[in-house]
Design an enzyme around this catalytic site. Sequence first.
Site, PDB file in Angstrom:
ATOM      1  CB  CYS A   1      -0.919  -0.017   1.214  1.00  0.00           C
ATOM      2  SG  CYS A   1      -1.773  -1.591   1.469  1.00  0.00           S
TER       3      CYS A   1
ATOM      4  N   GLY B   1       4.672   7.074  -1.086  1.00  0.00           N
ATOM      5  CA  GLY B   1       5.969   6.614  -1.563  1.00  0.00           C
ATOM      6  C   GLY B   1       7.167   6.941  -0.698  1.00  0.00           C
TER       7      GLY B   1
ATOM      8  CE  LYS C   1       5.312   3.799   6.496  1.00  0.00           C
ATOM      9  NZ  LYS C   1       4.394   4.906   6.113  1.00  0.00           N
TER      10      LYS C   1
ATOM     11  NE  ARG D   1      -3.163   7.325  -1.688  1.00  0.00           N
ATOM     12  CZ  ARG D   1      -2.586   7.742  -0.576  1.00  0.00           C
ATOM     13  NH1 ARG D   1      -2.750   8.999  -0.198  1.00  0.00           N
ATOM     14  NH2 ARG D   1      -1.865   6.933   0.162  1.00  0.00           N
TER      15      ARG D   1
ATOM     16  CG  ASP E   1      -7.361  -4.627  -4.381  1.00  0.00           C
ATOM     17  OD1 ASP E   1      -6.537  -4.752  -3.458  1.00  0.00           O
ATOM     18  OD2 ASP E   1      -8.577  -4.834  -4.242  1.00  0.00           O
TER      19      ASP E   1
ATOM     20  CG  ASP F   1       2.013   1.870   6.110  1.00  0.00           C
ATOM     21  OD1 ASP F   1       1.239   1.862   7.079  1.00  0.00           O
ATOM     22  OD2 ASP F   1       2.574   2.899   5.702  1.00  0.00           O
TER      23      ASP F   1
ATOM     24  CB  CYS G   1       0.076   6.107  11.275  1.00  0.00           C
ATOM     25  SG  CYS G   1      -1.247   6.333  10.074  1.00  0.00           S
TER      26      CYS G   1
END
Length: 539
Positions: free
Chosen positions: A267, A271, A273, A296, A318, A338, A393
Amino acid sequence: MSEGEANDVSLEDAPAAGKPQNKAERSSTGDITTDVYAAAAECLDAVLKGRASVKSAIFNSPFPEKRFLMAITQKTMDNLVHIKRIAYKSNLLKQETRLSKSMAYVLIYDLLFGEMKRARGIAGLIWRYRKALNEEMQKYLKENEVQDVSQLKKGDQKGLQHPRYIRVNTILSSRDEVEKTLKNEGFILKEYEAQSQKGFLKSIRKMGARSFYHDYHVPNVVVLNPMINFYNHELEKTGKIVVQDKASCLASLLLNPPAGSTVIDACAAPGMKTSHLAALMENQGKIFAVDLDAERCKRMEKSLQHYGVTCATTINEDFLKISPQNERFSAASHILVDPTCSGSGVTSRTNKQNRQSKKEERERLQKLKHLQMTLLKHALSFPNVQRVVYATCSISPEEDEEVVQEALKSNSQFILRPYSKYLPKWKGCGKPRYSVGPNCLRSFPEKHLTNGFFVAVMERYVPLAQEEGLVDGEVKEVGDSGKAEPGENGEVKIEQPVTDWNPAKDKRRKRKRKHEDTTEHWSAEKSSQSKPSAKRNKK
């Protein structure tokens, strides 16, 4: 400082609001100053607990002079970062227990930033501490390298309490180059008070405006004063640094794929990470940066180009529709999951979320948990994956420990590795009431001065007998989990079984929950992280 009530303080610090009309003097106490302090404290409390915005709190207050109330409430909010720090240092809140925190903050604002010249009633509780508060204020001004309060930057307390973190993009630059640039601009490199997490955090809490540190936990991360803006800096424009919260670097750091690896960032947008993974891999190997959102994905592709990443391919798809048997992806040895989460650990989002009803929040968390668990189980199904890192998070256990615990129960090929094996300097683990908790990493906003984050490291389990044949002529007995792990000297180590925590053990759960807020912040600093579960098993 402490909790207080205030009665006679000049509020001329709010010239824009003007002086209140005589009709306000006929309010509940007959003292306009006491009433405005009480009203401002109520408004501040509502804002800090997420029940209202500043404007709606003012609008709903029965205090008649709205402009006057807005002035003191908003100015207290603007200076709340500084007020809280001075209050903490002066020890006022412990000494003066008659004051609520919100009331103390409003009174400290008027005493130090406003024009409190006398005190009656509730203001008298703060007035007696004026010498200690003024001394702490002078120390605070000196630490921030300013002459008076007008030079302190204003801002929302949520956004200012954490330092500014920048990650050196080692694809295009080096720590030495960034350090040299900062020094040329007048910044001063400081050393920690002690080479420990505690010493590091103590140092950055009182960081000056032109000071910077090398981060204690994450290589190539630089820590600066929160007031410093790097978004339009030349280093950022050229892609040599990434403005990224330190906590969000932890997932990539714990996945730590070697150069030449095949990696899936499940996911990936926006970008950051992905770019960190590329830097760790020295821009060698393959990273598939997967994201469902087309817009995105386009922005992520531009971002990766900006940071000089050449080993990553963006894929607008996906992740759940990517077959583990697909030849293009089946060679992946490392996967980062993530997923979309509540974002409850991101301090800038918490006020909005806190306005949801408890029922709405529970329903939302359950939907997110189902999606997150589906994504994690899918990642664990790839045939050649050796390490999977799951990160959010969020600070909600429904999205964190519960997801990891249930995913591991459904896949016996993977075990949870202690985060401390890869990041021994970090002190802060998951919630101990879950069997997986002590081995998971958590960051806490107040403790670590980052966003709240959760990270779990899972690795494929290969029995020793399968890898090297029999040990000492026989296979040693494996524990209830059905898993054994080779130790450093070749012996078989029994892994702690991954068992569900039983909510039916009712009263124990309630007793522990009271203690949870403090335990979760500091339990990792004690050697006996898993004691709560051990005691439960004895019973």
